[in-house]
Write a protein that holds these residues in place. Structure first.
Motif, mmCIF file in Angstrom:
data_model
loop_
_atom_site.group_PDB
_atom_site.id
_atom_site.type_symbol
_atom_site.label_atom_id
_atom_site.label_comp_id
_atom_site.label_asym_id
_atom_site.label_seq_id
_atom_site.Cartn_x
_atom_site.Cartn_y
_atom_site.Cartn_z
ATOM 1 N N LEU A 237 -10.326 -22.247 25.359
ATOM 2 C CA LEU A 237 -9.963 -23.646 25.394
ATOM 3 C C LEU A 237 -9.939 -24.465 23.947
ATOM 4 O O LEU A 237 -9.028 -25.292 23.566
ATOM 5 N N THR A 239 -8.925 -23.162 21.334
ATOM 6 C CA THR A 239 -7.972 -22.411 20.256
ATOM 7 C C THR A 239 -6.391 -22.870 21.026
ATOM 8 O O THR A 239 -5.516 -22.360 20.668
ATOM 9 N N GLY A 240 -6.529 -23.651 22.126
ATOM 10 C CA GLY A 240 -5.269 -24.267 22.910
ATOM 11 C C GLY A 240 -4.622 -23.307 23.499
ATOM 12 O O GLY A 240 -3.279 -23.200 23.737
ATOM 13 N N ASN A 241 -5.222 -22.203 24.052
ATOM 14 C CA ASN A 241 -4.495 -21.314 25.055
ATOM 15 C C ASN A 241 -4.107 -21.899 26.113
ATOM 16 O O ASN A 241 -4.848 -22.936 26.918
ATOM 17 N N PRO A 242 -3.049 -21.227 26.954
ATOM 18 C CA PRO A 242 -2.305 -21.967 28.236
ATOM 19 C C PRO A 242 -3.332 -21.593 29.315
ATOM 20 O O PRO A 242 -3.465 -20.444 29.605
ATOM 21 N N GLY B 35 -0.970 -26.045 23.558
ATOM 22 C CA GLY B 35 -2.269 -26.336 23.308
ATOM 23 C C GLY B 35 -2.092 -27.810 23.141
ATOM 24 O O GLY B 35 -3.431 -28.485 23.564
ATOM 25 N N ILE B 75 -3.362 -27.693 17.531
ATOM 26 C CA ILE B 75 -4.640 -26.836 17.736
ATOM 27 C C ILE B 75 -4.654 -25.388 17.654
ATOM 28 O O ILE B 75 -5.400 -24.801 17.402
#
Ligand code: FES
Ligand code: FES
Lengths: 768, 170
Positions: A237, A239-242, B35, B75
């Motif tokens: 979360l 690190t902006g992962n999908p 992100g 991000i």
């Protein structure tokens, strides 16, 4: 006596789903032979999972299961939920998607504890949407109570298999072995790691009979209750992962928006489709007839293009002629007028009648009080907007059509039902892909209308599409918490004791079905605690879709009951704490053997704890006050004391909220605290500023600017105490939410003398 | 459709998109960098917060084409290397996310704050973070995590020092 009101629908839903599955299975059961039972099938038949779904797990009955069967490579399956990799890492399936309630962490923790694996050696996988995983449903604070025993069995069963493999390898009796920190340890000190034991002989261990499994004593716990364990997806979360449904991207995917009639359930007659199609990035625009059912497919205008922005932008320029003859005509103003005209009526439908309230009200020795309460409609405002990705493929050369779906849904299996009911696609042709995380649920994502919209659009354009609702769509086409009105009347005797309680509810209903807030149950606190009780309702037909919102029903009933109890204590010249404890009386279950009924001793426990921790009774400066409230919902006991300061210009500062909770033992400590923190903030947010209104069936709010939400500066200190009584663990997503509202309004009364009987506070001039 | 080049997380990325397309959708739909989140589309919720030349900005409210030649951080680029920043680590250790959907935006806003005020007070945090809405109510921990990252404390798990369980007082 029936289950608590607020559980009823959820439980019914789950039971319905179960019985459907069981029925479907019994039809196919005859096809089972010893030969076609895979090892997995055998496991299921041996009853590891327990319950009526046992057989389901043997049958690859959906497209997803057939595909999943092929995918199983690499790691060894020990049971439905637990696999072990060749390196000895443990993979545990998370049964339901995580919408912030922490189930992806909490449920695997239970299995990991019994297994004896180090938490660092655990990998959590998102379970496919398939029968063998049981009811993959997130809501009603039911995940932990429903899954606790099953997850323990899964963990303990895998542990016994490790012990069996180690006993054979070490050539020692299994009784001399124990499992700890991913090791099987012999009394001599000799040990083997899970990695060493991850051999085919492990998978060949007999699956123990669930009846023989032993479970750890609380004192041996290393994972359950640990505050060192944090959310399983945190690193992804930050690190902006999908991880979310809205992040899905599949090859050749187009983007879609869908415009429905502002007056809910109206029909699209015509639109400037040709103009829209000429706009940049737009591929198609068309009207969908729909079936008139807001749970399924309402009429509207679909716009398909090459980016979300292109379709949002085009939607702004859409001009539609609507036929509103079948649309909702709801008007909040009319509801207020109706309720006002009927507030002193008796109510046409009885809910409960015990003893003789009339006699108690007529007794001149008693003090009698009547109050009218009002609460608004609310929207869910989940931060991840509603979305669904659908890939409808027409079958070629006589082959059947197929459908792939991805969506943030609290009950993903319902997407199969929607595909079958609305589009006639049987399960075998459909694959519902698991989604790891949902950007907020709060009860919003049980329906499948957005799924039907995405399917219809994909089918029409013959390409995969991601449908994204704008924030405005989300606010105007929600399944709302119903607003309403209650008249409460009660009597206290000469000793100041509560002797009679009467409640008349304005009960909204959609067709034959009452909304959650229209379903006051005879077991709702404090009706079982008082000798003379009468509750009635006046039905009111609405056309605005309503659904569950965090602690449905309870979130309005707590405000009314707990505020009114405070009014009564004040009128009787009693201390609220002492008055409330007297209402609880002797410690007892209201229904012996039903853990979802109220236990007055557990209630008194949290009330006393909250009061003590908050320093109840202490002297406070002018403009500051303490307010107490208790409520029992979703089998959870919560008491709160709010400490507020109100300035002369009605600026409300919630200094601190002290919360005492009894939901039995806590599994995931950090997650449990988070649920309480979130509930308190959510409650304050709603009570201060939020209100949905409608005229002519159209919702008048649309986005954050007219539906204000609490922001960080208003955050109070939140002091949380878990009593961890020796009762079965129950869920915590909901029970802390209803309590904060009356705790704060009672505190406002203590601070200012102003009684709040109508929400939101903004309408009384308050701000935070 | 015109083509232009954006510098995102230190890398030049060429994209073909309508010049009016907001950065949010250029990132998510055109470049596949998801992100950065969509929450409201009207600059109110902060879910789409990114940095433009180090300043926090709402990606839903700036056309991507206006950012040619500027340095954009999302991000995905917050941690310059494989390691998490102290801020991200504090977020993980204090278990800030609930649903997690707002957290990209929260982290970007918090990172910009720490850049300008390495030791923020509660008031500084309130001022800098008030534009970022968390529907799940993670504000208590957001505040703690920013303080923890600022003081660069070694990882301290959420509330490990507090008494977590009380005896049954019933
Ligand atoms: S999506 Fe940009 S501020 Fe909400
Ligand atoms: S964690 Fe869910 S919106 Fe912030």
């Amino acid at each position: 006596m029936s289950l608590q009101n607020e559980h009823q629908q959820v439980v019914e839903t789950v039971e319905q789903a179960l019985s459907q599955e069981v029925r479907r299975l019994s039809e196919t059961e005859s096809g089972l032979t010893a030969d076609n039972l895979s090892r997995r099938g055998f496991l299921k038949l041996s009853g590891v999972a327990g319950g009526g779904l046992v057989l389901a797990m043997a049958l690859p009955s959906t497209k997803s299961m057939a595909q999943e069967e092929q995918d199983i490579t690499g790691s060894m399956e020990l049971n439905t939920f637990i696999k072990v990799t060749s390196e000895g890492k443990i993979q545990i399936y998370a049964q339901a998607p995580d919408m912030g309630q922490g189930v992806r962490t909490a449920l695997p923790m239970i299995a990991a504890e019994e297994l004896g694996v180090k938490w660092e050696d655990v990998e959590v996988l998102q379970a496919p949407v398939a029968e063998r995983f049981g009811v993959q449903f997130a809501g009603g604070s039911l995940s932990v109570p429903r899954e606790y025993q099953k997850m323990r069995e899964m963990g303990a069963s895998a542990r016994e298999m490790f012990i069996g493999a180690a006993a054979a390898a070490m050539n020692v009796p299994r009784e001399e072995l124990k499992v700890e920190d991913s090791m099987v340890i012999h009394t001599s000190g000799q040990s083997m790691s899970f990695a060493e034991l991850a051999q085919p002989s492990l998978a060949n261990q007999p699956v123990p009979d669930p009846g023989t499994l032993k479970f750890k004593d609380k004192s041996e716990y290393k994972i359950i209750g640990s505050s060192q364990i944090t959310g399983i997806d945190n690193t992804f979360l930050v690190t902006g992962n999908p991880l979310f449904g809205i992040d899905i991207k599949i090859p050749d995917m187009l983007y879609a928006s869908y415009m429905k009639c502002p007056s809910i359930s109206g029909k699209a007659v015509s639109a400037n489709l040709e103009d829209i199609k000429r706009l940049p990035g737009i591929k198609d625009a068309f009207i969908i007839e729909g079936d008139g059912n807001f749970q399924q497919l309402l009429s509207g205008v679909a716009i398909v293009g090459n980016s979300t922005w292109a379709v949002f932008n085009a939607k702004q320029q859409l001009k539609v002629e609507w036929d509103t003859s079948s649309a909702s005509k709801d008007s909040w103003t009319a509801m207020v007028e109706f309720a006002d005209g009927n507030k002193d009526n008796d109510g046409s439908e009885p809910i409960a009648e015990v003893g003789d309230v009339a006699a108690a009200f007529a007794d001149p020795a008693n003090k009698v009080l009547t109050s009218h309460y009002e609460y608004p409609f609310l929207s869910h405002f989940c931060l991840e907007p509603i979305n669904c990705t659908a890939d409808y493929k027409k079958g070629e050369n006589g082959e059947a059509d197929t459908l792939d779906l991805w969506a943030p849904h609290q009950f993903p299996a319902r997407m199969y039902t929607a595909a079958e009911t609305v589009f006639g696609l049987p399960k075998e042709q459909v694959m519902v892909h698991p989604v790891t995380r949902i950007g907020g649920g709060f009860g919003r994502r049980f329906t499948s209308e957005f799924v039907c919209e995405a399917i219809a659009i994909s089918k029409h354009v013959g390409a995969p599409v991601k449908l994204t609702w704008s924030r405005e769509d989300c606010v105007r086409h929600d399944f709302y918490r119903s607003g309403g009105f209650q008249t409460v009347k009660a009597a206290v005797d000469a000793d100041g004791k509560l002797v009679a309680w009467q409640n008349h509810l304005f009960a909204t209903k959609l067709g034959e079905r009452y909304t959650w807030e229209g379903r006051l149950n005879e077991t709702e606190f404090p009706m079982l605690n008082v000798p003379n009780v009468k509750a009635t309702k006046t039905p009111y037909e609405i056309g605005t879709p309503c659904g569950a919102l965090r602690a449905p029903g309870s979130n309005v009933n707590a405000f009314v009951a707990e505020s009114f109890i405070n009014e009564l204590a004040v009128a009787a010249g009693r201390d609220h704490l002492e008055f409330l404890l007297e209402i609880m009386g002797e410690p007892r279950w209201f229904e012996e053997g039903n853990p979802r009924s109220l236990h007055t001793g557990r209630a008194a426990g949290v009330i006393k704890a909250a009061a003590e921790k908050a320093g109840w009774g202490r002297q406070l400066p002018a403009g500051q006050g303490l307010g107490l409230a208790f409520h029992f919902s979703h089998a959870g006991y919560v008491a709160q004391v709010a400490d507020v300061t109100v300035s002369s210009d009605k600026k409300l500062i919630v200094n601190k909220v002290t919360v005492a909770v009894d939901v039995g033992p806590i599994i995931n400590m950090s997650g449990a605290r988070a649920q309480v923190e979130g509930s308190v903030i959510d409650g304050i947010s709603a009570m201060v500023g939020q209100k949905i209104t409608m005229e002519d069936g159209a919702i008048e709010q649309s986005n954050f600017h007219d539906y204000p939400v609490m922001r960080i500066p208003a955050t109070p200190e939140i002091d949380i105490h878990f009593l961890e009584t020796d009762n079965p663990p129950t869920g915590l997503g909901e029970p802390a939410y209803p309590v904060v509202t009356p705790a704060v309004t009672n505190a406002i009364f203590a601070a200012t003398g102003q009684r709040i009987r109508k929400l939101p506070l903004r309408e009384h001039g308050y701000s935070i | 459709m015109p083509t232009y080049t954006l510098t995102i997380n230190g890398v030049d990325q060429e994209l073909e998109a309508d010049p009016a397309m907001p950065l949010l959708w250029a990132l998510r739909d055109v470049l596949g960098m998801v992100g950065t989140k969509f929450g409201c589309g009207i600059g109110q919720c902060g879910a789409c917060t990114v940095h433009v030349d180090g300043q926090p900005m709402r990606a839903c409210s700036i056309p991507a084409s206006a950012l040619v030649g500027r340095s954009i951080t999302t991000i995905e680029g917050l941690a310059a290397d494989a390691n998490l920043t102290a801020l991200q680590q504090a977020w993980v250790d204090l278990d800030v996310p609930q649903c997690g959907y707002c957290q990209s935006g929260q982290l970007m806003a918090a990172a910009a704050l720490l850049e300008s005020k390495p030791n923020p007070t509660d008031d500084d945090i309130d001022a800098a973070m008030a534009g970022n809405y968390c529907r799940c109510g993670t504000y208590v921990r957001i505040r703690q995590a920013i303080h923890q990252a600022a003081s660069n404390k070694t990882a301290m798990f959420y509330d490990a020092t507090a008494t977590n369980a009380e005896e049954d007082v019933a």
